[in-house]
Design a protein around this motif. Structure first.
Motif, mmCIF file in Angstrom:
data_model
loop_
_atom_site.group_PDB
_atom_site.id
_atom_site.type_symbol
_atom_site.label_atom_id
_atom_site.label_comp_id
_atom_site.label_asym_id
_atom_site.label_seq_id
_atom_site.Cartn_x
_atom_site.Cartn_y
_atom_site.Cartn_z
ATOM 1 N N ARG A 63 32.297 -10.855 -0.047
ATOM 2 C CA ARG A 63 33.171 -11.399 -1.364
ATOM 3 C C ARG A 63 34.880 -10.101 -0.307
ATOM 4 N NH1 ARG A 63 35.036 -14.342 -5.557
ATOM 5 N NH2 ARG A 63 32.792 -14.758 -6.142
ATOM 6 N N SER A 67 30.928 -0.922 0.432
ATOM 7 C CA SER A 67 30.952 -1.618 0.298
ATOM 8 C C SER A 67 30.432 -2.850 0.422
ATOM 9 C CB SER A 67 32.787 -1.836 0.852
ATOM 10 O OG SER A 67 33.166 -1.051 0.322
ATOM 11 N N SER A 68 29.385 -2.660 1.236
ATOM 12 C CA SER A 68 28.652 -4.081 1.432
ATOM 13 C C SER A 68 27.134 -3.741 0.112
ATOM 14 C CB SER A 68 27.560 -4.175 2.426
ATOM 15 O OG SER A 68 28.562 -4.294 3.848
ATOM 16 N N ARG A 99 21.852 7.318 -0.707
ATOM 17 C CA ARG A 99 22.146 8.237 -0.192
ATOM 18 C C ARG A 99 23.592 9.229 -0.276
ATOM 19 N NH1 ARG A 99 21.367 9.000 6.424
ATOM 20 N NH2 ARG A 99 23.390 8.026 6.501
ATOM 21 N N THR A 100 24.321 8.812 -0.602
ATOM 22 C CA THR A 100 25.489 9.632 -1.045
ATOM 23 C C THR A 100 26.155 8.493 -1.956
ATOM 24 O OG1 THR A 100 25.886 10.245 1.181
ATOM 25 C CG2 THR A 100 27.598 10.320 -0.316
ATOM 26 N N LYS A 115 36.001 8.834 1.966
ATOM 27 C CA LYS A 115 35.562 7.269 2.280
ATOM 28 C C LYS A 115 35.843 6.361 1.121
ATOM 29 C CE LYS A 115 30.808 9.215 2.218
ATOM 30 N NZ LYS A 115 29.875 8.770 2.822
HETATM 31 P P1 NAP Z 1 29.328 2.146 4.771
HETATM 32 O O1 NAP Z 1 30.240 2.190 4.140
HETATM 33 O O2 NAP Z 1 29.527 3.079 5.815
HETATM 34 O O3 NAP Z 1 27.693 2.554 3.803
HETATM 35 C C1 NAP Z 1 26.465 2.244 4.282
HETATM 36 C C2 NAP Z 1 25.423 2.892 3.684
HETATM 37 O O4 NAP Z 1 24.468 3.062 3.872
HETATM 38 C C3 NAP Z 1 25.641 4.405 2.983
HETATM 39 O O5 NAP Z 1 25.904 4.079 1.791
HETATM 40 C C4 NAP Z 1 25.296 4.948 3.877
HETATM 41 O O6 NAP Z 1 25.148 6.066 3.008
HETATM 42 C C5 NAP Z 1 24.243 4.635 3.747
HETATM 43 N N1 NAP Z 1 22.781 4.631 5.025
HETATM 44 C C6 NAP Z 1 23.276 5.082 6.225
HETATM 45 N N2 NAP Z 1 22.266 4.498 7.016
HETATM 46 C C7 NAP Z 1 21.396 5.326 6.235
HETATM 47 C C8 NAP Z 1 20.270 6.328 6.170
HETATM 48 N N3 NAP Z 1 19.336 6.581 7.380
HETATM 49 N N4 NAP Z 1 20.067 6.478 5.193
HETATM 50 C C9 NAP Z 1 19.924 5.652 4.040
HETATM 51 N N5 NAP Z 1 21.607 5.940 3.721
HETATM 52 C C10 NAP Z 1 21.694 5.507 5.157
HETATM 53 O O7 NAP Z 1 28.916 0.486 5.334
HETATM 54 P P2 NAP Z 1 29.371 -0.411 4.108
HETATM 55 O O8 NAP Z 1 28.941 -1.198 3.069
HETATM 56 O O9 NAP Z 1 28.848 -1.805 5.258
HETATM 57 O O10 NAP Z 1 30.360 -0.872 4.366
HETATM 58 C C11 NAP Z 1 31.565 -0.314 5.727
HETATM 59 C C12 NAP Z 1 32.909 -1.198 6.092
HETATM 60 O O11 NAP Z 1 33.209 -2.297 5.703
HETATM 61 C C13 NAP Z 1 33.486 -1.046 4.158
HETATM 62 O O12 NAP Z 1 34.266 0.740 4.236
HETATM 63 C C14 NAP Z 1 34.672 -1.944 4.178
HETATM 64 O O13 NAP Z 1 35.680 -1.342 4.839
HETATM 65 C C15 NAP Z 1 34.172 -3.337 4.803
HETATM 66 N N6 NAP Z 1 33.420 -3.887 3.878
HETATM 67 C C16 NAP Z 1 33.873 -5.297 3.222
HETATM 68 C C17 NAP Z 1 34.014 -5.320 2.231
HETATM 69 C C18 NAP Z 1 34.917 -5.794 0.773
HETATM 70 O O14 NAP Z 1 35.696 -6.541 1.656
HETATM 71 N N7 NAP Z 1 34.539 -6.283 0.094
HETATM 72 C C19 NAP Z 1 32.393 -5.450 1.953
HETATM 73 C C20 NAP Z 1 31.701 -5.402 2.456
HETATM 74 C C21 NAP Z 1 32.429 -3.871 3.909
HETATM 75 P P3 NAP Z 1 26.302 7.998 3.645
HETATM 76 O O15 NAP Z 1 27.286 8.157 3.104
HETATM 77 O O16 NAP Z 1 25.040 8.944 2.909
HETATM 78 O O17 NAP Z 1 25.936 7.700 5.121
#
Ligand code: NAP
Length: 534
Positions: free
Chosen positions: A52, A184-185, A205-206, A325
């Motif tokens: 969403r 966020s995902s 992890r975080t 973040k």
């Molecule tokens: P992200 O914010 O980069 O989160 C990735 C997660 O995976 C973090 O918790 C990270 O931990 C963890 N991770 C990565 N490598 C790992 C490993 N080797 N071992 C353990 N944990 C690991 O990615 P995302 O959640 O896909 O979101 C990315 C961006 O997309 C968001 O910030 C946002 O801008 C957008 N987004 C928006 C929406 C929305 O509109 N609702 C939804 C999804 C995404 P660490 O923090 O320790 O690295």
């Protein structure tokens, strides 16, 4: 014979679709190449359960057509992924965009021919076309980050990534599911998977700050009021640093100028509004570490009250500054950890070591799993661009030019790469704003620029090294006044092993948009313009 276009656009996500529209409006021939089988970019790929938008639907929409703004009816405060994809399909049909889009066609290489002032565009299938201009609209969050964990190929169950979710339904009921990642995902997919799975293991992890979305059916009165003056609504949003939510202005007061009781009351009020609005409760939360710690503590208190197990609540409580973040927006995220079949696994203290045929082994033990879901994010802002072999003047590869991090002028152009525009690229507000506003501003600016070049007989436009240098200093200077660079985030490239740490987006939409407008009004200052025949 090689097919030739005025403009090639890479990507048919929300940016590429508007760019196609604007280039047509400028009277140019356009071809869009899209890797996916359909339009929508982010919203095409990220079809995981619970997906969403966390920007309000009345704002997360195109503004280039008043008719479109008036006829489309959003149903929720925050649109779901399927609702946004329906919107995208409507836009594509209404503006007859499909006839200029080639799907299932990833672009492999772009090569500039300086004497001809033309780009050769090669697809992964090996086909070539030629274009005077190329616009890269390949997405800021589209290059998937799949961690290199040993043993992945030995896993006997299914491995999924939120950003490559299958089109077919995924059967999770009765299964033991592991989710890696709590950004966020993860925050969206975890409660949705908990509804179905027999056991859910969340590998964190975080810990991330998750604010309540408070999603609800969209108030028809609000929708009607916005539609009665959509132009005014957009203009007010454009005046905000994040280009959105002008209905809730930031309280300009310092958090230190009020009593503890007033502070709590303000935090409670903004927490109750939902979404990221809590960060608007005081003016200094994103610029003063001590102020930020007060709001961080408020959120940790909320987590402690929601999550019944104090040990789990502590693990879910983030330590980094809020917002450095990107804050997550969720529904029932913390509550999910009160469910008996959901377990939080701390992989900060005991990292993931291996995927085994039947589960995941961390330094603390093995968890049996049938399905593993990676919610591990993206190689943000540069990943999709550097995934293409882009060679500018003298066959200069972009990946060499950006070896120490991305450098651009206005996030729109790169010296050495004439007639190439990046949409929402590094050095522009992009991911720190409502993306649809950032897209609109870039698509209209580039569209106007292309028209100017045609009207003035200009064959090539190229950012100058001096302008790029000065812009890089300004991006850093503005970011340095905030807490954004103060933790390991994807804004800095810190989530990708080996990626140079450079703070990529520009903080503050209005100043940026004004600079871009002034640059254009001044005859594209900071760009070298080459006339036809010179
Ligand atoms: P992200 O914010 O980069 O989160 C990735 C997660 O995976 C973090 O918790 C990270 O931990 C963890 N991770 C990565 N490598 C790992 C490993 N080797 N071992 C353990 N944990 C690991 O990615 P995302 O959640 O896909 O979101 C990315 C961006 O997309 C968001 O910030 C946002 O801008 C957008 N987004 C928006 C929406 C929305 O509109 N609702 C939804 C999804 C995404 P660490 O923090 O320790 O690295």
């Amino acid at each position: 014979m090689t097919v030739s276009f005025d403009v090639v656009v890479v990507g048919a996500g929300l940016a590429g679709l508007q760019m196609l529209h604007q280039a047509r409006e400028a009277g140019l021939s356009v071809r869009v190449f899209e890797a996916g089988a359909g339009p929508g970019g982010t919203w095409y790929w990220n079809r995981y359960p619970g997906a969403r938008c966390d920007v309000e639907s009345l704002e997360y929409s195109y503004q280039f057509s008043e008719e479109l703004q008036q006829e489309w009816e959003w149903t929720r405060r925050y649109a779901s992924q399927p609702e946004i994809l329906r919107y995208v399909d409507h836009v594509v049909e209404r503006f007859d965009l499909d006839r200029d889009i080639q799907y299932d066609t990833p672009v492999a290489a772009l090569t500039y021919d300086e004497p001809a002032c033309r780009w050769t565009v090669r697809t992964e299938a090996g086909d070539e076309v030629v274009a005077r201009f190329v616009v890269l609209a390949a997405g800021c969050l589209s290059s998937v980050n799949m961690p290199d964990i040993p043993g992945r190929e030995t896993f006997s169950g299914e491995i999924l990534h939120t950003a490559r979710w299958p089109h077919e339904p995924v059967e999770l009921s009765g299964k033991r599911v592991g989710v890696v990642g709590t950004g966020s995902s993860g925050v969206q997919v975890i409660p949705a998977i908990a509804e179905e799975a027999k056991e859910l293991y969340v590998f964190q992890r975080t810990a991330a700050y998750t604010l309540p979305a408070r999603d609800q059916p969209l108030d028809p009165g609000l929708q009607a009021a916005v539609k009665a003056d959509y132009a005014g609504f957009r203009a007010r949003n454009n005046a905000m640093a994040t280009a959105g939510l002008s209905r809730y202005p930031t309280n300009p007061s310092s958090v230190f100028l009020v009593s503890a009781a007033e502070r709590e009351a303000a935090f409670e009020y903004f927490w109750g509004l939902g979404g990221p609005l809590l960060l608007r409760s005081f003016g200094d939360l994103m610029s003063d570490a001590a102020a930020n710690e007060l709001v961080a503590d408020f959120i940790r208190g909320k987590i402690r009250r929601i999550v019944k197990d104090p040990g789990v609540a502590e693990l879910l409580s983030p330590k980094q500054p809020v917002g450095c973040k990107r804050v997550c927006v969720g529904t029932g995220y913390y509550e999910t950890f009160n469910r008996p079949h959901v377990r939080l696994v701390d992989v900060a203290s005991a990292p993931i070591e291996e995927i085994t045929p039947d589960g995941m082994r961390t330094a603390a033990g093995t968890h049996g799993l049938d399905t593993i879901v990676f919610a591990t994010g993206f190689d943000a802002m540069t990943g999709a661009l550097l995934g293409i072999d882009i060679r500018g003047r003298d066959a200069l590869p972009l990946k060499d030019v950006w070896a120490d991090g991305p450098r651009t002028y206005l996030g729109l152009g790169v010296p050495g790469f004439p007639n190439l525009f990046t949409m929402t690229g590094p050095g522009s507000p992009s991911v720190l704003t409502n993306m649809l506003v950032a897209i609109h501003q870039h698509a209209t600016w580039i569209g106007d620029c292309l028209k100017y070049l045609a009207d003035h007989g200009i064959a090539a436009i190229e950012a100058t090294p001096e302008a790029e240098e000065a812009w890089g200093l300004r991006v850093n200077e503005v970011a340095g006044r905030t807490l954004f660079p103060s933790c390991d985030s994807w804004y800095l490239g810190a989530n990708i092993p080996g990626k140079k740490r450079v703070f990529m987006p520009f903080v503050g939409f209005p100043a940026y948009a004004q600079t871009c407008a002034e640059v254009a009004a001044g005859g594209y200052q900071g760009f070298a313009l080459t006339r036809t025949g010179t």
